[in-house]
Design a protein around this motif. Structure first.
Motif, PDB file in Angstrom:
ATOM      1  N   GLU A  31       0.829  -1.206   0.000  1.00  0.00           N
ATOM      2  CA  GLU A  31       0.000   0.000   0.000  1.00  0.00           C
ATOM      3  C   GLU A  31       0.862   1.253   0.000  1.00  0.00           C
ATOM      4  O   GLU A  31       1.977   1.264   0.495  1.00  0.00           O
ATOM      5  CB  GLU A  31      -0.895   0.001   1.238  1.00  0.00           C
ATOM      6  N   TRP A  32       0.303   2.329  -0.548  1.00  0.00           N
ATOM      7  CA  TRP A  32       0.933   3.645  -0.517  1.00  0.00           C
ATOM      8  C   TRP A  32       0.049   4.526   0.354  1.00  0.00           C
ATOM      9  O   TRP A  32      -1.044   4.922  -0.034  1.00  0.00           O
ATOM     10  CB  TRP A  32       1.040   4.218  -1.921  1.00  0.00           C
ATOM     11  N   TRP A 178       8.593   9.904  -8.342  1.00  0.00           N
ATOM     12  CA  TRP A 178       7.328   9.172  -8.203  1.00  0.00           C
ATOM     13  C   TRP A 178       7.364   7.873  -8.996  1.00  0.00           C
ATOM     14  O   TRP A 178       6.844   6.841  -8.550  1.00  0.00           O
ATOM     15  CB  TRP A 178       6.156  10.033  -8.656  1.00  0.00           C
ATOM     16  N   LEU A 181       9.439   5.351  -7.023  1.00  0.00           N
ATOM     17  CA  LEU A 181       8.719   4.819  -5.867  1.00  0.00           C
ATOM     18  C   LEU A 181       7.596   3.888  -6.300  1.00  0.00           C
ATOM     19  O   LEU A 181       7.327   2.872  -5.638  1.00  0.00           O
ATOM     20  CB  LEU A 181       8.171   5.975  -5.027  1.00  0.00           C
ATOM     21  N   ALA A 182       6.937   4.214  -7.394  1.00  0.00           N
ATOM     22  CA  ALA A 182       5.882   3.342  -7.902  1.00  0.00           C
ATOM     23  C   ALA A 182       6.441   1.975  -8.286  1.00  0.00           C
ATOM     24  O   ALA A 182       5.780   0.942  -8.098  1.00  0.00           O
ATOM     25  CB  ALA A 182       5.196   3.987  -9.109  1.00  0.00           C
ATOM     26  N   ARG A 185       6.869  -0.036  -5.130  1.00  0.00           N
ATOM     27  CA  ARG A 185       5.566  -0.527  -4.665  1.00  0.00           C
ATOM     28  C   ARG A 185       5.078  -1.694  -5.521  1.00  0.00           C
ATOM     29  O   ARG A 185       4.523  -2.664  -5.014  1.00  0.00           O
ATOM     30  CB  ARG A 185       4.560   0.610  -4.723  1.00  0.00           C
ATOM     31  N   ALA A 190       5.715  -1.563   0.851  1.00  0.00           N
ATOM     32  CA  ALA A 190       4.676  -0.684   1.377  1.00  0.00           C
ATOM     33  C   ALA A 190       5.313   0.667   1.678  1.00  0.00           C
ATOM     34  O   ALA A 190       6.393   0.734   2.265  1.00  0.00           O
ATOM     35  CB  ALA A 190       4.063  -1.275   2.644  1.00  0.00           C
ATOM     36  N   LEU A 191       4.654   1.753   1.263  1.00  0.00           N
ATOM     37  CA  LEU A 191       5.229   3.090   1.366  1.00  0.00           C
ATOM     38  C   LEU A 191       4.402   3.970   2.293  1.00  0.00           C
ATOM     39  O   LEU A 191       3.175   4.049   2.158  1.00  0.00           O
ATOM     40  CB  LEU A 191       5.299   3.746  -0.015  1.00  0.00           C
ATOM     41  N   LEU A 193       4.229   7.868   3.227  1.00  0.00           N
ATOM     42  CA  LEU A 193       4.702   9.145   2.708  1.00  0.00           C
ATOM     43  C   LEU A 193       4.190  10.305   3.557  1.00  0.00           C
ATOM     44  O   LEU A 193       2.990  10.420   3.795  1.00  0.00           O
ATOM     45  CB  LEU A 193       4.214   9.325   1.269  1.00  0.00           C
ATOM     46  N   VAL A 204      -0.988   9.979  -5.843  1.00  0.00           N
ATOM     47  CA  VAL A 204      -0.224   8.737  -5.735  1.00  0.00           C
ATOM     48  C   VAL A 204      -0.685   7.802  -4.623  1.00  0.00           C
ATOM     49  O   VAL A 204      -0.437   6.587  -4.699  1.00  0.00           O
ATOM     50  CB  VAL A 204       1.287   9.026  -5.539  1.00  0.00           C
ATOM     51  N   CYS A 205      -1.343   8.322  -3.586  1.00  0.00           N
ATOM     52  CA  CYS A 205      -1.629   7.495  -2.410  1.00  0.00           C
ATOM     53  C   CYS A 205      -2.937   6.717  -2.541  1.00  0.00           C
ATOM     54  O   CYS A 205      -3.930   7.229  -3.063  1.00  0.00           O
ATOM     55  CB  CYS A 205      -1.672   8.363  -1.153  1.00  0.00           C
ATOM     56  N   ASP A 206      -2.920   5.492  -2.028  1.00  0.00           N
ATOM     57  CA  ASP A 206      -4.132   4.677  -1.993  1.00  0.00           C
ATOM     58  C   ASP A 206      -5.056   5.121  -0.875  1.00  0.00           C
ATOM     59  O   ASP A 206      -6.282   5.030  -0.982  1.00  0.00           O
ATOM     60  CB  ASP A 206      -3.776   3.201  -1.751  1.00  0.00           C
TER      61      ASP A 206
END
Length: 309
Positions: A31-32, A178, A181-182, A185, A190-191, A193, A204-206
């Motif tokens: 997950e981000w 980005w 980092l993608a 992931r 798991a990120l 931020l 970008v975030c879930d």
């Protein structure tokens, strides 16, 4: 979805200042998560506690299935699978890009047999392969940021903490970061931020967690946060050729100079009648903009407009 990081009821006091007053967060595998909050909300203290730089007064931290808040030896071992990307550039300026990667890779415990392969991967991943022999001090801000990230994740951690990873970089470097980092992931990392760039976090975030005054005040996907706070209405801006007549203005329709601002729950149903009324009143519409609810609007709704120092 399995949880790889959870912080429950975190408390931390510095003298008379309560930095954390029961904040809780969760991060799931792959997950981000965006961790947002005004200045002084407790974000930095929370990140430092997860990284082991701050000891909580109260609360639990579970990382990759281990309670790292109660067993120091277990915490040291588990945090080897954690990556921390600091906001401050942490590089050796008089070493080359390759030498920095070698130094940080060795400090991270990467076996000598694997280190060269990891370094080659990092140089390609960051787009710095052609600058591998150049001193870090000669790099631009964006190049330093990318190398900084690579040094922090060379050991391929399962959980990565990112503190403002794009601050002070140009748009091209920001996009490259980005993309980098993608890719991590996509490989399963798991990120977590922290950032003040709310538009980027929204993109970008879930999921988003917002903390303020040391407490968690909101958590959810962008759609969930919108529904729980400002609602799903859209703002429609219409630029007219002349000021509208007063009979066109209502509680949901206001005018600023030649711009008509209307709040609409269903744009497809509500906009055509308004356009017909404007046409009937002899007004021409020069431009139409539909603004969707934004993370910025949600953030201001939850934390207020007062400046935080």
């Amino acid at each position: 979805m399995s949880t790889v990081l959870s912080v429950v009821d975190a408390h931390k006091t510095y003298g008379e200042t309560q930095a954390l007053k029961g904040a809780s967060i969760t991060l799931n595998a792959g997950e981000w998560l965006g961790l947002l909050g005004p200045n002084g909300a407790g974000k930095t203290t929370l990140i430092r506690a997860i990284a082991g730089r701050v000891l909580l007064d109260q609360g639990r931290i579970n990382l990759l299935g281990s309670d790292i808040s109660s067993d120091r030896n277990l915490a040291i071992e588990t945090r080897k699978r954690l990556g921390v990307v600091p906001q401050e550039i942490a590089l050796y300026p008089l070493l080359t890009a390759r030498e920095n990667l070698q130094a940080f890779g060795t400090l991270s415990g990467i076996p000598a047999a694997d280190l060269e392969t990891r370094i080659e991967w990092a140089l390609e991943w960051t787009g710095l392969a052609d600058r591998a022999k150049d001193l870090a001090k000669t790099f631009s801000g964006g190049m330093k940021r990318r190398l900084n990230i690579a040094c922090s994740v060379l050991h391929r951690p399962s959980v990565i903490l990112l503190d403002e990873p794009t601050v002070g970089v140009d748009p091209q470097s920001r996009q490259r970061i980005w993309d980098m980092l993608a890719a991590l992931r996509k490989e399963g990392a798991a990120l977590l931020l922290t950032t003040h760039q709310l538009d980027e976090a929204q993109t970008v975030c879930d999921r988003i967690t917002i903390i303020d005054h040391g407490r968690t005040i909101a958590d959810g996907t962008m759609d969930q946060l919108v529904l729980d706070t400002i609602g799903p209405s859209r703002t429609v801006l219409l630029t007219l050729d002349a000021p509208p007549t007063s009979d066109l203005l209502t509680l949901s329709i206001i005018c600023e100079d030649l711009t008509l601002r209307a709040s609409m729950t269903d744009v497809a149903a509500d906009l055509p009648p308004l356009l017909q009324r404007l046409h009937g009143a002899g007004r021409k519409v020069r431009d139409v903009q539909v603004q969707s609810p934004s993370l910025h609007s949600v953030f201001i709704h939850l934390t207020g407009r007062d400046l935080r120092e």
